[in-house]
Structures are given as C-alpha cells and as structure tokens.
Design a protein around this motif. Structure first.
Motif, PDB file in Angstrom:
ATOM      1  N   GLY A 268       0.856  -0.751   0.061  1.00 33.47           N
ATOM      2  CA  GLY A 268      -0.209   0.248  -0.505  1.00 33.47           C
ATOM      3  C   GLY A 268       1.227   1.193  -0.178  1.00 33.47           C
ATOM      4  N   MET A 269       1.959   1.094   0.871  1.00 37.94           N
ATOM      5  CA  MET A 269       3.105   2.453   1.032  1.00 37.94           C
ATOM      6  C   MET A 269       3.278   2.348  -0.988  1.00 37.94           C
ATOM      7  SD  MET A 269       4.501   1.662   4.931  1.00 37.94           S
ATOM      8  CE  MET A 269       5.726   3.245   4.405  1.00 37.94           C
ATOM      9  N   ILE A 270       4.094   1.602  -1.532  1.00 33.87           N
ATOM     10  CA  ILE A 270       4.394   1.686  -2.463  1.00 33.87           C
ATOM     11  C   ILE A 270       3.853   2.701  -3.563  1.00 33.87           C
ATOM     12  CG2 ILE A 270       5.432   0.324  -4.401  1.00 33.87           C
ATOM     13  CD1 ILE A 270       6.570  -1.975  -2.279  1.00 33.87           C
ATOM     14  N   THR A 271       2.320   2.376  -3.567  1.00 33.06           N
ATOM     15  CA  THR A 271       1.543   2.953  -4.744  1.00 33.06           C
ATOM     16  C   THR A 271       0.583   3.684  -4.035  1.00 33.06           C
ATOM     17  OG1 THR A 271       0.045   0.417  -4.248  1.00 33.06           O
ATOM     18  CG2 THR A 271      -1.053   1.947  -5.084  1.00 33.06           C
ATOM     19  N   SER A 272       1.214   4.002  -2.803  1.00 35.18           N
ATOM     20  CA  SER A 272       0.889   5.656  -2.650  1.00 35.18           C
ATOM     21  C   SER A 272       1.577   6.449  -3.518  1.00 35.18           C
ATOM     22  CB  SER A 272       0.903   5.771  -0.586  1.00 35.18           C
ATOM     23  OG  SER A 272       0.731   7.685  -0.580  1.00 35.18           O
ATOM     24  N   ASP A 273       2.505   5.797  -3.099  1.00 31.90           N
ATOM     25  CA  ASP A 273       4.380   6.844  -3.421  1.00 31.90           C
ATOM     26  C   ASP A 273       4.003   6.911  -4.716  1.00 31.90           C
ATOM     27  OD1 ASP A 273       4.981   7.162  -1.177  1.00 31.90           O
ATOM     28  OD2 ASP A 273       6.892   5.134  -1.360  1.00 31.90           O
ATOM     29  N   MET A 274       3.312   5.758  -5.632  1.00 28.02           N
ATOM     30  CA  MET A 274       2.963   5.855  -7.528  1.00 28.02           C
ATOM     31  C   MET A 274       2.344   6.483  -7.452  1.00 28.02           C
ATOM     32  SD  MET A 274       2.730   1.641  -7.900  1.00 28.02           S
ATOM     33  CE  MET A 274       2.824   1.720 -10.040  1.00 28.02           C
ATOM     34  N   LEU A 275       1.284   7.385  -6.634  1.00 28.55           N
ATOM     35  CA  LEU A 275       0.198   8.637  -6.937  1.00 28.55           C
ATOM     36  C   LEU A 275       0.547   9.059  -6.490  1.00 28.55           C
ATOM     37  CD1 LEU A 275      -2.363   5.458  -5.860  1.00 28.55           C
ATOM     38  CD2 LEU A 275      -2.180   5.987  -8.315  1.00 28.55           C
ATOM     39  N   HIS A 276       2.107   9.695  -6.123  1.00 32.61           N
ATOM     40  CA  HIS A 276       1.973  11.182  -5.707  1.00 32.61           C
ATOM     41  C   HIS A 276       1.348  12.446  -6.293  1.00 32.61           C
ATOM     42  CE1 HIS A 276       4.038  14.574  -3.961  1.00 32.61           C
ATOM     43  NE2 HIS A 276       4.045  13.827  -2.707  1.00 32.61           N
ATOM     44  N   PRO A 277       1.463  13.661  -6.771  1.00 36.82           N
ATOM     45  CA  PRO A 277       0.043  14.164  -7.378  1.00 36.82           C
ATOM     46  C   PRO A 277       1.521  14.680  -7.960  1.00 36.82           C
ATOM     47  CG  PRO A 277       0.891  15.074  -5.176  1.00 36.82           C
ATOM     48  CD  PRO A 277       0.525  13.638  -5.252  1.00 36.82           C
ATOM     49  N   GLN A 489       9.947  12.957   3.484  1.00 37.06           N
ATOM     50  CA  GLN A 489       9.555  11.837   3.188  1.00 37.06           C
ATOM     51  C   GLN A 489       8.420  11.096   4.178  1.00 37.06           C
ATOM     52  OE1 GLN A 489      12.462   8.650   2.045  1.00 37.06           O
ATOM     53  NE2 GLN A 489      13.894  10.373   0.171  1.00 37.06           N
ATOM     54  N   HIS A 490       8.888  11.287   5.913  1.00 28.26           N
ATOM     55  CA  HIS A 490       7.727  11.029   6.561  1.00 28.26           C
ATOM     56  C   HIS A 490       6.436  11.615   6.963  1.00 28.26           C
ATOM     57  CE1 HIS A 490       6.635  10.167  10.600  1.00 28.26           C
ATOM     58  NE2 HIS A 490       6.818  11.536  10.568  1.00 28.26           N
ATOM     59  N   LEU A 491       6.609  12.960   6.927  1.00 29.63           N
ATOM     60  CA  LEU A 491       5.779  13.837   6.012  1.00 29.63           C
ATOM     61  C   LEU A 491       4.847  13.704   4.667  1.00 29.63           C
ATOM     62  CD1 LEU A 491       7.091  16.968   7.600  1.00 29.63           C
ATOM     63  CD2 LEU A 491       6.206  15.252   8.930  1.00 29.63           C
ATOM     64  N   ASP A 492       5.210  13.558   4.054  1.00 28.44           N
ATOM     65  CA  ASP A 492       4.808  13.103   2.782  1.00 28.44           C
ATOM     66  C   ASP A 492       3.791  11.583   3.270  1.00 28.44           C
ATOM     67  OD1 ASP A 492       5.176  15.078   1.119  1.00 28.44           O
ATOM     68  OD2 ASP A 492       6.649  14.165   0.462  1.00 28.44           O
ATOM     69  N   MET A 493       4.235  10.467   3.910  1.00 28.82           N
ATOM     70  CA  MET A 493       3.479   9.483   3.904  1.00 28.82           C
ATOM     71  C   MET A 493       2.535   9.897   4.666  1.00 28.82           C
ATOM     72  SD  MET A 493       6.780   6.905   2.838  1.00 28.82           S
ATOM     73  CE  MET A 493       6.046   5.454   3.869  1.00 28.82           C
ATOM     74  N   MET A 494       3.352  10.043   6.412  1.00 27.32           N
ATOM     75  CA  MET A 494       1.552  10.361   7.114  1.00 27.32           C
ATOM     76  C   MET A 494       1.383  11.587   7.636  1.00 27.32           C
ATOM     77  SD  MET A 494       2.828   7.033   8.385  1.00 27.32           S
ATOM     78  CE  MET A 494       2.004   7.191   9.604  1.00 27.32           C
ATOM     79  N   HIS A 495       1.321  12.404   7.387  1.00 28.16           N
ATOM     80  CA  HIS A 495       0.679  13.679   7.965  1.00 28.16           C
ATOM     81  C   HIS A 495       0.307  14.009   5.971  1.00 28.16           C
ATOM     82  CE1 HIS A 495       2.168  12.952  11.562  1.00 28.16           C
ATOM     83  NE2 HIS A 495       3.284  12.920  11.384  1.00 28.16           N
ATOM     84  N   TRP A 496       0.658  13.929   4.949  1.00 29.34           N
ATOM     85  CA  TRP A 496       0.186  14.468   3.952  1.00 29.34           C
ATOM     86  C   TRP A 496      -0.849  15.796   4.030  1.00 29.34           C
ATOM     87  CZ3 TRP A 496      -4.699  13.812   1.965  1.00 29.34           C
ATOM     88  CH2 TRP A 496      -5.395  12.583   2.256  1.00 29.34           C
ATOM     89  N   ASP A 497      -2.084  15.314   4.998  1.00 30.31           N
ATOM     90  CA  ASP A 497      -2.976  15.587   5.110  1.00 30.31           C
ATOM     91  C   ASP A 497      -2.768  17.782   5.837  1.00 30.31           C
ATOM     92  OD1 ASP A 497      -2.696  14.775   7.640  1.00 30.31           O
ATOM     93  OD2 ASP A 497      -5.142  14.454   7.989  1.00 30.31           O
ATOM     94  N   GLU A 498      -1.705  17.932   6.137  1.00 28.82           N
ATOM     95  CA  GLU A 498      -1.565  19.022   7.210  1.00 28.82           C
ATOM     96  C   GLU A 498       0.359  19.916   6.417  1.00 28.82           C
ATOM     97  OE1 GLU A 498       0.054  17.654  11.284  1.00 28.82           O
ATOM     98  OE2 GLU A 498      -0.890  16.036  11.304  1.00 28.82           O
ATOM     99  N   ASP A 499       0.177  21.268   7.029  1.00 33.39           N
ATOM    100  CA  ASP A 499       0.655  21.952   6.729  1.00 33.39           C
ATOM    101  C   ASP A 499       2.609  21.452   6.638  1.00 33.39           C
ATOM    102  OD1 ASP A 499       2.942  24.025   6.052  1.00 33.39           O
ATOM    103  OD2 ASP A 499       0.673  25.141   6.147  1.00 33.39           O
TER     104      ASP A 499
END
Length: 533
Positions: A268-277, A489-499
């Motif tokens: 799921g994490m790999i798929t999320s990294d493929m779908l980065h805007p 990278q940690h922020l992109d993966m775990m806290h993408w909805d925060e500033d």
C-alpha cells in the motif's frame, strides 16, 4: 463466358508483413469480437490453414488515413521492440489490404482483460464464492506489471494509456497491450511531451495529463498506481473505493484513501508513492520493481521469479581439496571453453542457458584474484568473507557469481563487491555498545548506519539541527531525523493532510550534547567499510 476467378488464400508466417492484392484472401475466420479501442477493433480469428487462434486488430476507417498509418506503424515498431518481455503482447504478422490494415497478435487472452477479470471477481465475491486461482493472479500481478513497465522505460517507451482494459489475463499472467498511441523517445532523448494529449483515459490519467501540462514517463507510473489501486480494492475490504466515475487523481486529494493505503502494508505504501500528485516525487518503474523484489517477492509470477532468482545447484559441505587451490590449477568452470549457466540476451533479459548444466564444485578463485588483506586476523568476524567464500563461489565465463548458502539466500551477485554488501545485511557487524539500547545485539549493516543511530537515538556526537515530528497524531513521537529530506518523506507518507512547512518549523530540534556523551572510540572490528576488501 469468363470464369469467376477464385481468390487465393495466402499462408501467413510469423514475423512477415503482407501487402495484399485484390486477388489475395487472408486465411482468417472470425470467431468473435473482443472489443474496440481509440482507433481499432479487436477480433478473435482462426487460421483456416493451421487452426491456430489469434487476436486481429483492424484499424478503423473512421480515422484519417495518414493518422491510421502513423498509429499502425508506431504500434508494430514498439511491440516488436518489446517482444523479449513475457508480459507484453507479441505481433505474429501484419497486413495491409485495400480497405484495411491489421495486426495479427498473440496470445489471445483466455480470461479477457483485467477490467473484465476484476468485475467477475467482484460478482463472485458478492456471491461468497471462493476464488483461490483468481486471487493468486491478483497477488502476482503487482510485480509482473512493474517489471513489464520497467522494461518499457528502459527501452525508451512510454505507454501513455495504462488501464485495466489494456492489460490482458492469459493463463494466469498479465500482458500489456494497445501501444498505438505509445511514444518511442529513443531518438529525441527525453520522454517529456507538451500540449493536448492525443488520447487518454481520464479515470486513470495522471493530473498533469488531465491538465495538459508537460508530462513524462512518470505519468505511466501514476496510471499503473491506479491499476494497483483497483486490484487492492478487491483484495482488501478495508480500502473504500471513491465514488463511481470520479478520477483517481481528484479523489486521492479529497478523501482518506491515501492515508488508508499508507496504513495498509508495504504494498500500500509503494502504491501511495506511485500516486503522488507531483511527478518528480513518484517512484520510477525500476524502483518499484526493486522494492517489490526486496520486500514483496511473492508478488511476481513463477517466470519472473525464475529470471530474477535463478536457482543455483546446492554445493556439498566437503572441504576443498588442497590440490585445487595451488597456483598450477587453472581449469575451472567458467573458462572460455565452458558454457555459461546464466546469460543476458541482447535485450537485457536474464535467461537460463539451454546447453548442458555445469558440474559445479566448490572451487577457490585463483590466488591472484580477491586476495584477502595481509593483516587479516582469522578471529576477526570480517574474516568470514574469506573463510566461507569457497562454498559460495560459482564461476561463469564472464564473472564470478557468489551465492550465500549459510543464510539459504537466493541472492545472486555478479561481483564480489556486491556479494560483500549483501552479506553485510546478514552479518551486521557494527553493534551499538550503549547499555539498555533497544538495538543491542542486533547490529547495523554499515558504520554509517551505526553512527546515525548513535546520533539520533543516543545523542552521541549530535550537532546541528535535527527534527522531531511535532504532529499530534504522529505514531513516532520521540524519533529523531538527522536529514531534512528523510523527514519530509515521513511527512509525505504519514501527515500529507497537514501543512508541511509549518510542521517542519515546529519540528526543528537542536539537542545539547554534554561532554560526557562525546563520541566514543570504536571497537577494533568496527572499521570503515573500505577495510573489507
């Protein structure tokens, strides 16, 4: 009265291109229609001469003639170039007649396309039917699709329309098809294109394609990530699909789907990294394949596993006879007159040699090669590389292939330096000596990993700016990051909805290092990696 001339039926052979005159008839009988695309219809046909079944792609007359010829020629060239890979459709033959042009393709998918396969699976699942064979196809499809796309990109090909309808299922294996609008950028040197796309599917396209912005091979990554996502939806009930008809690049930013993916598992994490805007933040096809090989080796079909993890004959435990280690011994497997066991074909695909297998023996390399350091202590754990290599070396004509028996590893290394790095992952010589450390006894692969652990966990030698996540929802409170790019990278993966910028500002951490916590002297065995020759 003149007799009516009967058209002659041509015999179609593999690899040939045919230009049919009016008095020539193709040997194909229509079995059924398979579907249609942007520029062509696809039919199942039978060769009346041989009984073989093919897929015939007939290009539509509604498309202007020059455009039809460009698409036809483009697809022939690209498919033939990609022919060595077993997850890509193959051209059997081509023909041009007065009223149509067509490709004769094989194989004909016995299970249809992936879209149909997914729909049938959902219906059977709703009826509570057990489908172990279909589930097995889905489980292995991730690695196979990634390796197929990595091969395309190595060949400088952009598919440009990856979606379930353009992926076939045949004998439990996935196959890429429909390369009519694909781009061969080998001549121009870059994959970036601009302007309005010729053809794309909005549901699966990357945001830069939908916006008509500059796009490159990373657009294929996003589309493949959408395919991964649809397969994950049927495998994991905890993932909730977006509303029907909503584009994935829009739904990912307005729902909790991305966070659900990151919390699912490593796939799921790999798929999320493929779908980065942002295209530059997406993984490459090679990186996806590499990560799946390392962490999800079961996500490949048996054929892919045979290519990436070739079996090596089990070597006996008997010691090496002294007569084979002297300077006079030179006849070894791998000499110029010995056939090699594995080889790369001209297209870069690893293949097993069809000649007789070697009778392998545990042989030492000649004394002039891979000589251990003169000051190497036999009691030193680093000596493991030299004491145990005789059982791990399998030589071929062009290189020394090292294979780890002790750890029952399937890793094959073509160079001794690669084997050394691989063995460090198992042995982990570099230990943390701090009392009560959670990593005590486990060790690290390199001295640099140990140093980073001591700085971030024990504050030994810590200088400058560090980062401790200040998010209230963080599950890694107390963890310290020494590098900003890793923390991002940690922020992109775990806290993408925060500033992101605000969170970085609040997470800055400057540890005070007391004199008593100065960096200690290293034990004798914790030398820099360069000491391991």
């Amino acid at each position: 009265m003149n007799a009516i001339k009967t058209p002659s039926i041509v015999v179609v052979r593999e690899g040939e291109d045919y230009f049919c005159e009016e008095d020539v008839q193709l040997p194909y009988r229509l079995v059924r229609n398979l579907g249609h695309g942007h520029s062509a219809i696809v039919e199942m046909v039978e060769d009346v001469n041989t009984g073989s079944v093919f897929a015939r792609k007939v290009f539509s007359l509604n498309v202007p003639r020059t455009e039809r010829k460009r698409i036809f020629d483009n697809e022939i060239k690209i498919i033939r170039r990609l022919a060595p890979h077993h997850h890509i459709i193959r051209v059997f033959a081509t023909y041009v007649a007065k009223r149509e042009a067509g490709l004769i393709l094989h194989p004909v998918a016995d299970s249809g396309d992936l879209a149909t396969f997914l729909r049938d699976f959902k219906e059977a699942k709703a009826a509570q039917l057990v489908q172990p064979e279909r589930t097995k196809v889905f489980e292995s499809s991730f690695g196979c699709l990634a390796s197929g796309l990595a091969f395309m990109h190595r060949q400088k090909i952009r598919h440009k329309d990856i979606k379930p309808h353009n992926i076939l299922i045949h004998q439990g294996s996935v196959i890429y098809t429909d390369f009519g609008y694909s781009l061969d950028h080998s001549a121009i040197g870059r994959s970036t294109t601009t302007g309005k796309p010729q053809a794309f599917t909005r549901l699966y396209c990357a945001p830069e394609v939908s916006d008509h912005s500059p796009r490159n091979s990373k657009s294929d990554i996003f589309s493949l990530g959408c395919v991964f996502l649809e397969i994950l939806f049927v495998l994991y009930e905890e993932l909730v699909p977006p509303n029907s008809g909503e584009c994935y690049h829009e739904s990912l930013e307005t729902s909790r789907l991305r966070s659900s993916l990151q919390g699912l598992n490593r796939l799921g994490m790999i798929t999320s990294d493929m779908l980065h805007p942002r295209p530059d933040d997406r993984l490459s096809a090679e990186e996806i394949t590499s990560k799946l090989k390392e962490y999800e080796a079961g996500r490949f079909c048996a054929k892919c596993k045979a290519f990436m993890l070739p079996e090596v004959e089990e070597l006996p435990d008997a010691p090496v006879p002294p007569s084979l280690t002297g300077p006079s011994f030179r006849s070894m497997p791998g000499d110029q007159n010995t056939p090699q066991r594995m080889s790369f074909n001209p297209s870069g695909i690893l293949q097993r040699d069809t000649r007789d297998d070697l009778d392998l023996h545990p042989l030492l390399p000649p004394p002039s090669r891979f000589r251990p350091p003169a000051n190497l202590n036999s009691a030193d754990p680093i000596a493991h590389f030299y004491n145990h290599d005789p059982r791990s070396i399998v030589r071929t004509r062009n290189s020394s292939v090292l294979h780890s028996r002790e750890f029952k590893s399937k890793e094959i290394s073509e160079r001794r330096s690669d084997h050394k790095k691989h063995m460090l992952k198992h042995n982990k010589y570099f230990k943390c000596d701090i009392p009560n450390c959670t990593r005590k006894g486990k060790g690290f692969t390199t001295i640099y990993d140990l140093s980073r652990h001591e700085k971030t966990v024990h504050r030994i030698g810590a200088k400058g700016i560090f980062y401790q996540c200040a998010s209230e929802t963080c599950r890694n409170k107390g963890k310290t990051w020494a590098r900003l790019e890793i923390f991002k990278q940690h922020l992109d993966m775990m806290h993408w909805d925060e500033d992101e910028q605000e969170l970085i500002r609040r997470s800055v951490y400057c540890p005070d290092t007391p004199p008593s916590m100065a960096e200690p002297a290293r034990p004798a065995h914790q030398t820099a990696p360069s000491a391991i020759v």
